[in-house]
Design a protein around this motif. Structure first.
Motif, PDB file in Angstrom:
ATOM      1  N   LEU A  42       0.833  -1.205   0.000  1.00 60.39           N
ATOM      2  CA  LEU A  42       0.000   0.000   0.000  1.00 60.39           C
ATOM      3  C   LEU A  42       0.868   1.255   0.000  1.00 60.39           C
ATOM      4  CD1 LEU A  42      -3.039   0.526   0.078  1.00 60.39           C
ATOM      5  CD2 LEU A  42      -2.831   0.879   2.561  1.00 60.39           C
ATOM      6  N   GLN A  43       1.866   1.259   0.896  1.00 56.52           N
ATOM      7  CA  GLN A  43       2.781   2.400   0.979  1.00 56.52           C
ATOM      8  C   GLN A  43       3.564   2.545  -0.332  1.00 56.52           C
ATOM      9  OE1 GLN A  43       6.689   1.862   2.462  1.00 56.52           O
ATOM     10  NE2 GLN A  43       6.489   3.467   4.007  1.00 56.52           N
ATOM     11  N   LEU A  44       4.030   1.414  -0.845  1.00 54.98           N
ATOM     12  CA  LEU A  44       4.836   1.440  -2.072  1.00 54.98           C
ATOM     13  C   LEU A  44       4.022   2.026  -3.227  1.00 54.98           C
ATOM     14  CD1 LEU A  44       7.453   0.700  -3.516  1.00 54.98           C
ATOM     15  CD2 LEU A  44       6.596  -1.643  -3.746  1.00 54.98           C
ATOM     16  N   ASN A  45       2.765   1.605  -3.313  1.00 55.68           N
ATOM     17  CA  ASN A  45       1.876   2.125  -4.354  1.00 55.68           C
ATOM     18  C   ASN A  45       1.716   3.628  -4.268  1.00 55.68           C
ATOM     19  OD1 ASN A  45      -0.250   1.624  -6.359  1.00 55.68           O
ATOM     20  ND2 ASN A  45      -0.019  -0.436  -5.525  1.00 55.68           N
ATOM     21  N   GLN A  46       1.464   4.118  -3.039  1.00 54.59           N
ATOM     22  CA  GLN A  46       1.275   5.568  -2.840  1.00 54.59           C
ATOM     23  C   GLN A  46       2.541   6.338  -3.189  1.00 54.59           C
ATOM     24  OE1 GLN A  46       0.109   5.557   1.251  1.00 54.59           O
ATOM     25  NE2 GLN A  46      -2.062   5.325   0.816  1.00 54.59           N
ATOM     26  N   LYS A  47       3.703   5.774  -2.795  1.00 56.18           N
ATOM     27  CA  LYS A  47       4.967   6.483  -3.033  1.00 56.18           C
ATOM     28  C   LYS A  47       5.313   6.495  -4.525  1.00 56.18           C
ATOM     29  CE  LYS A  47       6.486   6.769   1.486  1.00 56.18           C
ATOM     30  NZ  LYS A  47       7.584   7.237   2.322  1.00 56.18           N
ATOM     31  N   VAL A  48       4.970   5.424  -5.226  1.00 58.54           N
ATOM     32  CA  VAL A  48       5.202   5.423  -6.680  1.00 58.54           C
ATOM     33  C   VAL A  48       4.322   6.491  -7.331  1.00 58.54           C
ATOM     34  CG1 VAL A  48       4.900   4.097  -8.808  1.00 58.54           C
ATOM     35  CG2 VAL A  48       5.977   3.023  -6.843  1.00 58.54           C
ATOM     36  N   LYS A  49       3.093   6.617  -6.862  1.00 61.23           N
ATOM     37  CA  LYS A  49       2.187   7.632  -7.411  1.00 61.23           C
ATOM     38  C   LYS A  49       2.750   9.041  -7.173  1.00 61.23           C
ATOM     39  CE  LYS A  49      -2.620   9.103  -7.483  1.00 61.23           C
ATOM     40  NZ  LYS A  49      -2.200  10.483  -7.528  1.00 61.23           N
ATOM     41  N   GLN A  50       3.216   9.278  -5.933  1.00 55.76           N
ATOM     42  CA  GLN A  50       3.811  10.590  -5.617  1.00 55.76           C
ATOM     43  C   GLN A  50       5.007  10.874  -6.535  1.00 55.76           C
ATOM     44  OE1 GLN A  50       4.861  10.537  -1.454  1.00 55.76           O
ATOM     45  NE2 GLN A  50       2.742  10.474  -0.806  1.00 55.76           N
ATOM     46  N   LEU A  51       5.794   9.837  -6.771  1.00 56.23           N
ATOM     47  CA  LEU A  51       6.972   9.966  -7.641  1.00 56.23           C
ATOM     48  C   LEU A  51       6.547  10.434  -9.026  1.00 56.23           C
ATOM     49  CD1 LEU A  51      10.104   8.951  -7.355  1.00 56.23           C
ATOM     50  CD2 LEU A  51       9.330   7.094  -8.810  1.00 56.23           C
ATOM     51  N   MET A  52       5.491   9.787  -9.565  1.00 55.59           N
ATOM     52  CA  MET A  52       5.039  10.114 -10.914  1.00 55.59           C
ATOM     53  C   MET A  52       4.425  11.515 -10.974  1.00 55.59           C
ATOM     54  SD  MET A  52       5.981   7.574 -12.571  1.00 55.59           S
ATOM     55  CE  MET A  52       6.681   6.037 -12.006  1.00 55.59           C
ATOM     56  N   ASP A  53       3.798  11.935  -9.883  1.00 61.95           N
ATOM     57  CA  ASP A  53       3.140  13.251  -9.863  1.00 61.95           C
ATOM     58  C   ASP A  53       4.138  14.398  -9.712  1.00 61.95           C
ATOM     59  OD1 ASP A  53       0.717  12.058 -10.129  1.00 61.95           O
ATOM     60  OD2 ASP A  53       0.159  12.177  -8.006  1.00 61.95           O
ATOM     61  N   HIS A  54       5.354  14.095  -9.228  1.00 57.88           N
ATOM     62  CA  HIS A  54       6.321  15.165  -8.984  1.00 57.88           C
ATOM     63  C   HIS A  54       6.813  15.751 -10.309  1.00 57.88           C
ATOM     64  CE1 HIS A  54       9.430  17.392  -6.835  1.00 57.88           C
ATOM     65  NE2 HIS A  54      10.274  17.002  -7.778  1.00 57.88           N
ATOM     66  N   LYS A  55       6.892  17.069 -10.366  1.00 59.30           N
ATOM     67  CA  LYS A  55       7.444  17.733 -11.573  1.00 59.30           C
ATOM     68  C   LYS A  55       8.929  17.974 -11.326  1.00 59.30           C
ATOM     69  CE  LYS A  55       3.389  18.211 -13.572  1.00 59.30           C
ATOM     70  NZ  LYS A  55       3.033  16.790 -13.681  1.00 59.30           N
ATOM     71  N   GLY A  56       9.771  17.312 -12.073  1.00 62.96           N
ATOM     72  CA  GLY A  56      11.215  17.445 -11.891  1.00 62.96           C
ATOM     73  C   GLY A  56      11.815  16.119 -11.460  1.00 62.96           C
ATOM     74  N   PHE A  57      13.101  16.177 -11.120  1.00 64.96           N
ATOM     75  CA  PHE A  57      13.812  14.941 -10.778  1.00 64.96           C
ATOM     76  C   PHE A  57      13.258  14.331  -9.493  1.00 64.96           C
ATOM     77  CE2 PHE A  57      16.995  12.448  -8.647  1.00 64.96           C
ATOM     78  CZ  PHE A  57      17.513  11.680  -9.664  1.00 64.96           C
ATOM     79  N   ALA A  58      13.062  13.013  -9.509  1.00 66.59           N
ATOM     80  CA  ALA A  58      12.529  12.343  -8.314  1.00 66.59           C
ATOM     81  C   ALA A  58      13.139  10.954  -8.193  1.00 66.59           C
ATOM     82  CB  ALA A  58      11.008  12.243  -8.405  1.00 66.59           C
ATOM     83  N   LEU A  59      13.475  10.594  -6.960  1.00 64.83           N
ATOM     84  CA  LEU A  59      14.083   9.281  -6.699  1.00 64.83           C
ATOM     85  C   LEU A  59      13.339   8.586  -5.573  1.00 64.83           C
ATOM     86  CD1 LEU A  59      17.697   8.148  -6.576  1.00 64.83           C
ATOM     87  CD2 LEU A  59      16.404   7.885  -4.492  1.00 64.83           C
ATOM     88  N   LEU A  60      12.984   7.321  -5.802  1.00 61.94           N
ATOM     89  CA  LEU A  60      12.377   6.500  -4.753  1.00 61.94           C
ATOM     90  C   LEU A  60      13.298   5.316  -4.471  1.00 61.94           C
ATOM     91  CD1 LEU A  60       9.956   6.040  -2.873  1.00 61.94           C
ATOM     92  CD2 LEU A  60       8.924   4.648  -4.671  1.00 61.94           C
ATOM     93  N   ASP A  61      13.837   5.301  -3.251  1.00 63.39           N
ATOM     94  CA  ASP A  61      14.731   4.222  -2.824  1.00 63.39           C
ATOM     95  C   ASP A  61      13.875   3.151  -2.152  1.00 63.39           C
ATOM     96  OD1 ASP A  61      17.705   3.481  -2.091  1.00 63.39           O
ATOM     97  OD2 ASP A  61      16.548   3.227  -0.240  1.00 63.39           O
ATOM     98  N   VAL A  62      13.745   2.003  -2.816  1.00 63.83           N
ATOM     99  CA  VAL A  62      12.852   0.951  -2.301  1.00 63.83           C
ATOM    100  C   VAL A  62      13.677  -0.116  -1.590  1.00 63.83           C
ATOM    101  CG1 VAL A  62      11.028  -0.683  -2.856  1.00 63.83           C
ATOM    102  CG2 VAL A  62      11.302   1.389  -4.248  1.00 63.83           C
ATOM    103  N   GLN A  63      13.457  -0.234  -0.297  1.00 64.35           N
ATOM    104  CA  GLN A  63      14.193  -1.215   0.498  1.00 64.35           C
ATOM    105  C   GLN A  63      13.715  -2.629   0.152  1.00 64.35           C
ATOM    106  OE1 GLN A  63      16.706  -0.437   2.763  1.00 64.35           O
ATOM    107  NE2 GLN A  63      16.513   1.564   1.772  1.00 64.35           N
ATOM    108  N   GLN A  64      14.657  -3.491  -0.114  1.00 65.43           N
ATOM    109  CA  GLN A  64      14.357  -4.814  -0.642  1.00 65.43           C
ATOM    110  C   GLN A  64      15.298  -5.820   0.008  1.00 65.43           C
ATOM    111  OE1 GLN A  64      16.037  -5.267  -4.493  1.00 65.43           O
ATOM    112  NE2 GLN A  64      14.512  -6.682  -5.223  1.00 65.43           N
ATOM    113  N   VAL A  65      14.794  -7.027   0.266  1.00 63.62           N
ATOM    114  CA  VAL A  65      15.666  -8.083   0.784  1.00 63.62           C
ATOM    115  C   VAL A  65      15.908  -9.088  -0.338  1.00 63.62           C
ATOM    116  CG1 VAL A  65      15.900  -9.963   2.452  1.00 63.62           C
ATOM    117  CG2 VAL A  65      14.762  -7.835   3.128  1.00 63.62           C
ATOM    118  N   CYS A  66      17.172  -9.387  -0.585  1.00 66.56           N
ATOM    119  CA  CYS A  66      17.498 -10.453  -1.543  1.00 66.56           C
ATOM    120  C   CYS A  66      17.442 -11.768  -0.772  1.00 66.56           C
ATOM    121  CB  CYS A  66      18.884 -10.222  -2.135  1.00 66.56           C
ATOM    122  SG  CYS A  66      19.461 -11.623  -3.113  1.00 66.56           S
ATOM    123  N   VAL A  67      16.379 -12.534  -1.030  1.00 68.40           N
ATOM    124  CA  VAL A  67      16.176 -13.743  -0.226  1.00 68.40           C
ATOM    125  C   VAL A  67      17.200 -14.836  -0.549  1.00 68.40           C
ATOM    126  CG1 VAL A  67      13.717 -13.346   0.234  1.00 68.40           C
ATOM    127  CG2 VAL A  67      14.395 -14.604  -1.831  1.00 68.40           C
TER     128      VAL A  67
END
Ligand SMILES: Cc1ncc(C[n+]2csc(CCOP(=O)(O)OP(=O)(O)O)c2C)c(N)n1
Ligand code: SF4
Ligand SMILES: [Mg+2]
Length: 205
Positions: A172-197
């Motif tokens: 849910l959070q990831l979805n919202q943050k991706v949306k915010q990223l797309m809505d931003h005008k200008g450079f935007a970076l989303l660092d997604v914390q991930q575990v390599c299983v």
């Protein structure tokens, strides 16, 4: 709009890349952007394999070079929505100079980093975000280096860029943050914390 390609992902069972891919597809599917106006510029790595699984225009670039490729696409046709997907090795290691240049110039590209703190495609060597002291395949006695923090680097070179972080295991959070990223005008970076299983379970605190 369905942004799923006909190719089935080949990631390890339980890989968080499935969640990142799903969030990107869902957020862009729900937006008003036409698929023909979206270009994914994808780096090399396990995360880089996303290039095959998205049904928009995609380019599988070189390790660390997805950002300059994306800058070129955006400058050639500013109407396009240009999204970079890369790993911590590609974006914060080999491509760090390009990340800083794009942020300083405030190029309107969206960068999503699948940050698993490892070089995973090459089977688990240390990356720029591996925590100090962590044991990996290339640092069996513990990583000697400090880890890079994009939340500090980007604001140091740009007052306009958006930089945010998300947890891949919180869809849910990831979805919202991706949306915010797309809505931003200008450079935007989303660092997604991930575990390599496969190679990074020892990094989970
Ligand atoms: C210029 C270049 N250097 C090195 C490599 C070898 N290589 C392929 S994938 C990879 C590591 C990828 O790590 P990361 O970017 O974090 O992506 P992940 O696999 O963790 O998603 C490396 C070093 C390459 N393909 N090209
Ligand atoms: S090696 Fe790690 S990052 Fe790569 S597919 Fe497997 S779990 Fe995912
Ligand atoms: Mg990685």
């Amino acid at each position: 709009m369905n942004l799923k390609s006909q190719i089935t992902p080949t990631w390890c069972p339980g890989c968080n890349n499935y969640l990142i891919l799903g969030a990107l597809q869902a957020a862009l599917s729900a937006s008003n952007i036409k698929p023909e106006n979206i270009v994914f510029c994808v780096d090399i790595g396990c995360s880089g394999n996303m290039a095959d699984f998205i049904s928009t225009y995609t380019s599988h670039t070189l390790h660390g070079r997805s950002i300059p490729f994306a800058m070129g696409v955006k400058l050639a046709n500013p109407k396009l929505t240009v999204v970079v997907i890369g790993g911590d090795g590609g974006i914060y290691g080999e491509g760090l100079n390009h990340l800083i240049a794009a942020a300083r110039m405030n190029i309107d590209i969206k960068v999503v980093v699948a940050n698993n703190q490892l070089y995973s495609l090459t089977t688990g060597q240390t990356s720029p975000t591996t925590p100090k002291g962590a044991k990996t395949k290339s640092t069996p006695l513990g990583n000697l280096n400090e880890s890079i923090d994009p939340q500090k680097i980007i604001p140091a070179v740009s007052s306009q860029a958006l930089v945010d972080t998300a947890d891949s295991k919180n869809p849910l959070q990831l979805n919202q943050k991706v949306k915010q990223l797309m809505d931003h005008k200008g450079f935007a970076l989303l660092d997604v914390q991930q575990v390599c299983v496969a190679f990074g379970k020892q990094l989970i605190g």
